[in-house]
Each structure stands twice: as structure tokens, then as C-alpha cells.
Write a protein that holds these residues in place. Structure first.
Motif, PDB file in Angstrom:
ATOM      1  N   VAL A  81      -3.161  -5.375  -5.923  1.00  0.00           N
ATOM      2  CA  VAL A  81      -3.211  -3.917  -5.750  1.00  0.00           C
ATOM      3  C   VAL A  81      -2.332  -3.484  -4.574  1.00  0.00           C
ATOM      4  CG1 VAL A  81      -4.711  -1.969  -5.198  1.00  0.00           C
ATOM      5  CG2 VAL A  81      -5.479  -3.720  -6.802  1.00  0.00           C
ATOM      6  N   ALA A 170       0.104  -3.253 -12.261  1.00  0.00           N
ATOM      7  CA  ALA A 170      -0.331  -2.377 -11.177  1.00  0.00           C
ATOM      8  C   ALA A 170       0.757  -1.371 -10.817  1.00  0.00           C
ATOM      9  CB  ALA A 170      -0.709  -3.214  -9.946  1.00  0.00           C
ATOM     10  N   THR A 174       0.210   2.676 -11.164  1.00  0.00           N
ATOM     11  CA  THR A 174       0.318   3.432  -9.918  1.00  0.00           C
ATOM     12  C   THR A 174       1.446   4.456 -10.004  1.00  0.00           C
ATOM     13  OG1 THR A 174      -0.462   1.493  -8.695  1.00  0.00           O
ATOM     14  CG2 THR A 174       0.542   3.257  -7.424  1.00  0.00           C
ATOM     15  N   ILE A 212      -6.440   3.213  -8.056  1.00  0.00           N
ATOM     16  CA  ILE A 212      -6.488   1.997  -7.247  1.00  0.00           C
ATOM     17  C   ILE A 212      -7.797   1.244  -7.476  1.00  0.00           C
ATOM     18  CG2 ILE A 212      -6.657   1.158  -4.864  1.00  0.00           C
ATOM     19  CD1 ILE A 212      -4.594   3.231  -4.074  1.00  0.00           C
ATOM     20  N   LEU A 215      -7.671  -0.432 -10.806  1.00  0.00           N
ATOM     21  CA  LEU A 215      -6.838  -1.633 -10.712  1.00  0.00           C
ATOM     22  C   LEU A 215      -7.585  -2.770 -10.017  1.00  0.00           C
ATOM     23  CD1 LEU A 215      -3.363  -0.095  -9.810  1.00  0.00           C
ATOM     24  CD2 LEU A 215      -3.946  -1.364 -11.881  1.00  0.00           C
TER      25      LEU A 215
END
Length: 293
Positions: A81, A170, A174, A212, A215
Motif C-alpha cells: 500500500v 494498488a 489509487t 487505502i 487495499l
């Protein structure tokens, strides 16, 4: 026609039948196997109840594999992350060659786990690995480092390879969350706050914190159940240094031919993963995904 109007679930049968065939039946059969002594070297499949579960849970290898999996998960999920968010923030900027860099960053996502493992074996191999070649070439070491033959180093190598394979996903999620942020808000934050860290913490992070957390949960489960890299890179070794629960399931089933114990261990891992989901979900703040109506 009357039956369909009275029971609308009948419309779902064409979709539910393949689900039952390819998911429900294999899971049910695996559970049946976990309650029987199914060993390839011995005839018959006698019912043993939960003896397989008791044998698996009290074995020494379960404790080792479970601790390895937990440590692997606690290290891998935050690393994926943090690196993924950092890469996404960097790739959001426009610069010369940005599209090429984005393509390179996303490359590990399209590679199968076995191929990724082979690539990292070339990197960490004691005899012809790239890292040892560079270190020996610059005189940093006198003898090759046994990356994959030393317990802690082998664990770290598998961890690095796993993080590398999971970062692209990720990054994609994001970047999707970052693209949803109001551009005027970002411009105002850039003018009002010159400190990049504060700008991220007070402006960007509140907008992407839900993504986040998703994830983190996703990568925690992926790390806890990872198998292919361990199988291809180290085979669970040296010793039991990189033996994770998923790899131990394979070892019980296809190395020791004890399918009953392997199935029992698989359901134990599923139960632990489900418990992790519940604990993580309960620990989340109630307003994380927006106010409830």
C-alpha cells in the motif's frame, strides 16, 4: 410462466447452475474429504470426523506455517500500500515519458506468478544472480551471498517478489481514487500549502483513505494466502523458513498424498482469513465510507 412469476429466482437458475457446478460442488467435496481419511497410498476412505482438523491444528508444522503467514501478511500488506500509493502520486504528474513509466510499473500485473518467480530467482540466485554479480563486481562482497539458501534472507526475497507483483494493482486503484478528487481543491491546496507532506495528509489522504483501507484488507488476504511464489522460488525452504499455510496445503495434499489433512488445513486457512476480515472490518471507523443514512 406462472411458476416464474411466482418464483422469480427461477430466472437465476442459468447463472446459479454454473456457480453450483464450479464452486459449490468443489467446496462441498473438499469439506467431505476433510472429514475422511483420503490417502493415495492407502485404499478406502473411512470417515474420521474432525480428526484431520485436530491432527493439523496440533502439528508443529501448522504453528510454523501460521506464524510465517501472519508475519508475511503484516509486512507485505503495508509495504504494497505504501509503495503503491507513493507510485500513484508520482505517476499522476505529467512529465516526459510518463506513459512509458506507467506501462513499466504495470508490467508485473500481467505476469503469471511462476514467471515472476523465475525473474526474481535470476535476481537472487547465489551463483548467477544479478545482485551478487553487481556486489562482486564493485568489490562490496568477497563471496556470493546465499540469498535463497539462508532462512531470513529467503523469507525477505519472497517478500520482495510478492510486493513487486502486487504494487501495480494498488497503483491502478489509487490513481482511480486520485482522479476523482476535485482539481480545484488540489490547486487551492497547492497554493495554500507548499509542504507536500502536509498537502497529502490534510487534502489528498481524506479523499483516498477508503481506497487505502480496501487495499490494505485486500493485500492482507492475498499475502496470507499466497502460494505460487513460494512454490517456485524456494519450495518452502530452506527448512521451513518460507513455508506458508497455502504452500503447506499443497505439501500435505500432493507431496504427502494426505488429501484429508490437506483439505482440513485449507478450511482452517479459510476460517482464519474470514476471521481476519471480520476483525479488520469491525476495527474500521463507521464513517470511513461516508456517513450512513
Amino acid at each position: 410462466m406462472w411458476a416464474i412469476k411466482r418464483y422469480p429466482l427461477l430466472w437465476l437458475l442459468p447463472a446459479l447452475l454454473p456457480v453450483a457446478a464450479f464452486i459449490v460442488y468443489p467446496v462441498a467435496y473438499a469439506f467431505w474429504t476433510s472429514l475422511h481419511q483420503v490417502m493415495l497410498l492407502f485404499p478406502g476412505e473411512p470417515f474420521v470426523g474432525f480428526d484431520n482438523y485436530a491432527r493439523v491444528l496440533t502439528s508443529s508444522y501448522f504453528r510454523t506455517a501460521f506464524l510465517n503467514s501472519v508475519v508475511f501478511m503484516l509486512l507485505a500488506a503495508p509495504l504494497v500500500v505504501i509503495l503503491g500509493v507513493s507510485a500513484a502520486l508520482f505517476l499522476q504528474r505529467r512529465f516526459a515519458g510518463s506513459m512509458l513509466v506507467r506501462s513499466v510499473v504495470l508490467l508485473p500485473w500481467v505476469l503469471p506468478g511462476a514467471i515472476s518467480a523465475v525473474l526474481w530467482i535470476w535476481v537472487f540466485h547465489p551463483s548467477f544472480g544479478i545482485i551478487n554479480g553487481v556486489l562482486l563486481g564493485v568489490g562490496a562482497v568477497d563471496t556470493p551471498i546465499q540469498w535463497l539458501n539462508t532462512p531470513r534472507l529467503a523469507f525477505a526475497c519472497v517478500l520482495v517478489a510478492h510486493v513487486w507483483t502486487q504494487i501495480p494493482f494498488a497503483v491502478v486503484l489509487t490513481m482511480a481514487a486520485l482522479s476523482a478528487i476535485n482539481s480545484e481543491t488540489l490547486e487551492a491546496a497547492t497554493i495554500d500549502c507548499r509542504n507536500g507532506w502536509k498537502r497529502f495528509w490534510y487534502v489528498v489522504f481524506p479523499e483516498v483513505k477508503a481506497m487505502i483501507v480496501v487495499l490494505l484488507i485486500y493485500n492482507a488476504l492475498i499475502a496470507f494466502t499466497t502460494y505460487d511464489l513460494v512454490y517456485a522460488m524456494t519450495g518452502g525452504g530452506p527448512g521451513t523458513a518460507t513455508t506458508l499455510l497455502a504452500f503447506q496445503i499443497w505439501r500435505e495434499s500432493f507431496a504427502m498424498y494426505d488429501f484429508g489433512a490437506g483439505s482440513a488445513l485449507a478450511f482452517v486457512m479459510v476460517a482464519v482469513a474470514a476471521l481476519l476480515i471480520v476483525l479488520i472490518t469491525r476495527a474500521l471507523p463507521s464513517d470511513l465510507f461516508g456517513e450512513r443514512p
